[in-house]
Write a protein that holds these residues in place. Sequence first.
Motif, PDB file in Angstrom:
ATOM      1  N   GLU A 128      38.912 -11.318  -8.310  1.00 48.57           N
ATOM      2  CA  GLU A 128      40.252 -11.775  -7.910  1.00 48.57           C
ATOM      3  C   GLU A 128      41.230 -10.632  -8.089  1.00 48.57           C
ATOM      4  O   GLU A 128      40.947  -9.670  -8.815  1.00 48.57           O
ATOM      5  CB  GLU A 128      40.669 -12.989  -8.741  1.00 48.57           C
ATOM      6  CG  GLU A 128      40.777 -12.693 -10.219  1.00 48.57           C
ATOM      7  CD  GLU A 128      40.963 -13.930 -11.085  1.00 48.57           C
ATOM      8  OE1 GLU A 128      40.897 -15.052 -10.567  1.00 48.57           O
ATOM      9  OE2 GLU A 128      41.158 -13.750 -12.305  1.00 48.57           O
ATOM     10  N   LEU A 129      42.369 -10.742  -7.447  1.00 46.81           N
ATOM     11  CA  LEU A 129      43.402  -9.728  -7.605  1.00 46.81           C
ATOM     12  C   LEU A 129      43.925  -9.751  -9.037  1.00 46.81           C
ATOM     13  O   LEU A 129      44.087 -10.814  -9.627  1.00 46.81           O
ATOM     14  CB  LEU A 129      44.551  -9.966  -6.628  1.00 46.81           C
ATOM     15  CG  LEU A 129      44.222  -9.775  -5.148  1.00 46.81           C
ATOM     16  CD1 LEU A 129      45.429 -10.160  -4.292  1.00 46.81           C
ATOM     17  CD2 LEU A 129      43.801  -8.340  -4.864  1.00 46.81           C
ATOM     18  N   ALA A 130      44.211  -8.578  -9.572  1.00 48.90           N
ATOM     19  CA  ALA A 130      44.762  -8.462 -10.919  1.00 48.90           C
ATOM     20  C   ALA A 130      46.267  -8.251 -10.892  1.00 48.90           C
ATOM     21  O   ALA A 130      46.924  -8.322 -11.927  1.00 48.90           O
ATOM     22  CB  ALA A 130      44.096  -7.306 -11.664  1.00 48.90           C
ATOM     23  N   LEU A 131      46.800  -8.009  -9.699  1.00 45.59           N
ATOM     24  CA  LEU A 131      48.230  -7.756  -9.536  1.00 45.59           C
ATOM     25  C   LEU A 131      48.779  -8.633  -8.414  1.00 45.59           C
ATOM     26  O   LEU A 131      48.039  -9.001  -7.497  1.00 45.59           O
ATOM     27  CB  LEU A 131      48.467  -6.287  -9.145  1.00 45.59           C
ATOM     28  CG  LEU A 131      48.030  -5.211 -10.129  1.00 45.59           C
ATOM     29  CD1 LEU A 131      48.088  -3.839  -9.461  1.00 45.59           C
ATOM     30  CD2 LEU A 131      48.914  -5.246 -11.358  1.00 45.59           C
ATOM     31  N   PRO A 132      50.076  -8.910  -8.439  1.00 42.44           N
ATOM     32  CA  PRO A 132      50.683  -9.619  -7.298  1.00 42.44           C
ATOM     33  C   PRO A 132      50.569  -8.765  -6.026  1.00 42.44           C
ATOM     34  O   PRO A 132      50.594  -7.532  -6.093  1.00 42.44           O
ATOM     35  CB  PRO A 132      52.152  -9.781  -7.718  1.00 42.44           C
ATOM     36  CG  PRO A 132      52.163  -9.602  -9.197  1.00 42.44           C
ATOM     37  CD  PRO A 132      51.035  -8.676  -9.522  1.00 42.44           C
TER      38      PRO A 132
END
Length: 139
Positions: free
Chosen positions: A64-68
């Motif tokens: 999953e993405l770790a940042l917006p």
Amino acid sequence: MQLTMQTDYALRTLMYLASRNERATVSEVAALFKISSHHVAKVVNQLSRLGYIRSVRGLGGGIELALPLEEIRLGEVIERFEGNLHLLECVGTENVCVIQPFCKLKGVLAEAERIQRDYLNSVTLADVAPSRRQLKSIS
């Protein structure tokens, strides 16, 4: 400038993850884009080391993405994967050409690089992420 396959796969992986509300797997990314799971796994490993994605092991795990989305700048991702983006060696290195001290081409190319870098860094993952519906239409 032509990006390497690794950078291409990294950008595609980020775009895929941006379109989802839940974790994905390397196999899902590879299957959608019809590319090697091995190559995607290598890219995922690098994206994870760079802090763009997080990998969760075990049941219900995945990537999953770790940042917006708004914090992931395309120029930064490209530069971190590609490294040196100079159009010619002289733009980033001194004393590689006998005419370098008075060459006007070096300045032109340096400005072109700056414009490209500034533009790519103005674009975020949020600007280029496909919708979930768009991705479903090709699977």
